[in-house]
Write a protein that holds these residues in place. Structure first.
Motif, PDB file in Angstrom:
ATOM      1  N   PRO A  43      23.373  38.800   9.646  1.00 18.69           N
ATOM      2  CA  PRO A  43      24.132  37.885   8.764  1.00 18.69           C
ATOM      3  C   PRO A  43      24.003  36.292   9.329  1.00 18.69           C
ATOM      4  CG  PRO A  43      25.647  39.627   9.511  1.00 18.69           C
ATOM      5  CD  PRO A  43      24.207  39.946   9.942  1.00 18.69           C
ATOM      6  N   GLN A  44      23.695  35.545   8.450  1.00 15.49           N
ATOM      7  CA  GLN A  44      23.276  34.224   9.039  1.00 15.49           C
ATOM      8  C   GLN A  44      24.707  33.305   9.238  1.00 15.49           C
ATOM      9  OE1 GLN A  44      20.425  31.851   7.095  1.00 15.49           O
ATOM     10  NE2 GLN A  44      19.575  34.097   7.643  1.00 15.49           N
ATOM     11  N   LYS A  45      25.762  34.182   9.107  1.00 17.57           N
ATOM     12  CA  LYS A  45      26.891  33.341   9.597  1.00 17.57           C
ATOM     13  C   LYS A  45      27.138  33.290  11.200  1.00 17.57           C
ATOM     14  CE  LYS A  45      30.069  37.271   9.736  1.00 17.57           C
ATOM     15  NZ  LYS A  45      30.291  38.476   9.071  1.00 17.57           N
ATOM     16  N   TYR A  47      25.119  31.912  13.075  1.00 13.63           N
ATOM     17  CA  TYR A  47      24.664  30.613  13.330  1.00 13.63           C
ATOM     18  C   TYR A  47      25.747  29.577  12.641  1.00 13.63           C
ATOM     19  CZ  TYR A  47      22.365  26.081  13.166  1.00 13.63           C
ATOM     20  OH  TYR A  47      21.908  24.800  13.287  1.00 13.63           O
ATOM     21  N   TYR A  48      26.148  29.919  11.456  1.00  8.82           N
ATOM     22  CA  TYR A  48      27.171  28.892  11.061  1.00  8.82           C
ATOM     23  C   TYR A  48      28.505  28.985  11.587  1.00  8.82           C
ATOM     24  CZ  TYR A  48      23.465  27.998   7.574  1.00  8.82           C
ATOM     25  OH  TYR A  48      22.526  27.605   6.986  1.00  8.82           O
ATOM     26  N   ASN A  49      28.962  30.097  12.423  1.00  2.00           N
ATOM     27  CA  ASN A  49      30.198  30.340  12.941  1.00  2.00           C
ATOM     28  C   ASN A  49      30.163  29.512  14.291  1.00  2.00           C
ATOM     29  OD1 ASN A  49      31.480  31.379  10.876  1.00  2.00           O
ATOM     30  ND2 ASN A  49      31.233  33.380  11.576  1.00  2.00           N
TER      31      ASN A  49
END
Ligand SMILES: [Zn+2]
Length: 401
Positions: A43-45, A47-49
């Motif tokens: 999941p890309q999150k 990175y975003y987290n």
């Protein structure tokens, strides 16, 4: 434990090894971090987290460097991506999904010894002994002007205790001189590494000169308020319980302050770079590249390929790329490896003699005591770059510094 059980455990253990599959890959030119996550269905999150500092470090992944993907039963178990000599980003599957954090790169530290006598010149002699100019240059920098090297006589001793990191049986990163001795006409000059600086056995600091200063790098900002964050290869945050690195210097400054080229060179990057925001990279002589991040805007008329002179305004301080307050992140790389820019950037000369006191002095004395018998023993023989078996991994037992 019964024999049967032991055998069963061995079988289970080897089975689990079989189902684990580790493969090494090289980071491709066009690959982005988000691209990598997509490729492995992570999941890309992740990175975003990430927070600001963690995102900044992602930008340190270099094209061509190797990373490891470990699968278990054909499912991704973990991915290790080195971001510096010391840290790697570890993406791991857990019961709660994937988590990413920076962890130290495991390595073996081996202590080695060089012990020779002067014949031609200490730098040349060290080169003949080790096939590397590194040690001579380092010694010269460590002792700087404290030693009249030119007065050395034939037969004067040069002893170096140093550590070298190994990974997969290959040496990596520069050797680190831990303790050294140079004789000048028989008079001994000892040097001991303590908290990144070298001291004599009485705790007086040697003023290290940085050879690189000759190449002329200046502070890349005109009106800075203060240095808000220094360079660290690796630090552990005791409250967050995590490792971090800061591969540059942060200069806090007012929004819009001028950023200048630290030295003359050619622009090799001008654009957005993830956690670093608006970035310019300049290539200088001798494999040195400087990086200027979080700019609010670029100076006009600059593009990739432009030659800029030292002191030329290249952009303006900002907060791009999720940085906290306005500041310039300044990175310096030699042959692709992040180096403390403070080693290059000219500073005012400190004339004060620094001497260790109190607890630090006690710690240094412990080091001196640790090395004293080793120096005594080494003096009796000529050793050319030998792994000291007695000292193999003895680093562990070294007093804390
Ligand atoms: Zn920074």
């Amino acid at each position: 434990m019964t024999k049967k059980l032991t055998i069963l455990i061995i079988i289970l253990f080897s089975l689990s090894i079989q189902s684990l599959n580790a493969k090494e890959y090289r980071w491709e030119k066009k690959l982005t971090f988000l691209g990598l996550l997509k490729r492995y269905h992570i999941p890309q999150k992740i990175y975003y987290n990430m927070d600001r500092e963690d995102r900044e470090l992602i930008q340190e992944i270099k094209v061509g460097q190797s990373y490891t993907v470990i699968k278990e039963h054909k499912r991704i178990k973990r991915i290790d991506i080195p971001i510096s000599d010391e840290l790697m980003l570890n993406i791991k599957r857990t019961k709660k999904g994937f988590v990413a954090k920076y962890i130290p790169i495991p390595y073996k530290l081996i202590e080695k010894t060089i012990s020779i006598r002067k014949k031609y010149g200490f730098k040349k002699d060290l080169y003949y002994a080790t096939k590397s100019w590194y040690f001579g240059k380092e010694l010269e920098a460590v002792y700087s002007k404290a030693i009249p090297f030119h007065k050395m006589r034939k037969g004067d001793r040069i002893i170096i205790f140093y550590t070298q990191k190994y990974r997969h049986n290959k040496a990596y990163s520069n050797p680190q001189i831990e303790a050294c001795l140079i004789e000048v006409r028989g008079k001994p000059f000892y040097g001991f590494l303590f908290k990144d600086k070298y001291y004599d056995s009485a705790g007086k600091q040697y003023h290290r000169t940085f050879v690189y200063n000759k190449s002329g790098f200046i502070r890349p900002i005109i009106n800075m308020k203060r240095i808000s964050s220094g360079f660290t290869q690796r630090r552990y945050h005791p409250i967050l319980h995590r490792y971090r690195a800061h591969l540059g210097i942060d200069y806090a400054a007012r929004y819009g302050s001028k950023i200048i080229a630290s030295s003359s060179g050619t622009i090799i990057y001008r654009g957005w770079k993830g956690g670093y925001g608006r970035v310019i990279k300049i290539r200088h002589k001798n494999g040195v590249v400087t990086l200027y991040a979080h700019m609010s805007r670029f100076a006009k008329g600059l593009h990739v390929g432009s030659y800029v002179h030292q002191g030329r305004v290249i952009g303006y301080v900002g907060t791009s790329g999720r940085s906290t307050g306005p500041h310039l992140h300044f990175g310096l790389y030699k042959n692709g490896r992040a180096i403390n820019p403070a080693r290059y950037v000219k500073r005012k000369k400190v004339s004060k003699q620094v001497k260790l006191k109190g607890n630090n002095y006690k710690k240094l004395r412990k080091l001196v005591k640790h090395y004293r018998p080793q120096f005594a023993e080494t003096k009796r023989k000529i050793i050319i770059k030998k792994e000291s078996s007695r000292c193999l991994n003895c680093f562990k037992h070294l007093p804390k510094r």
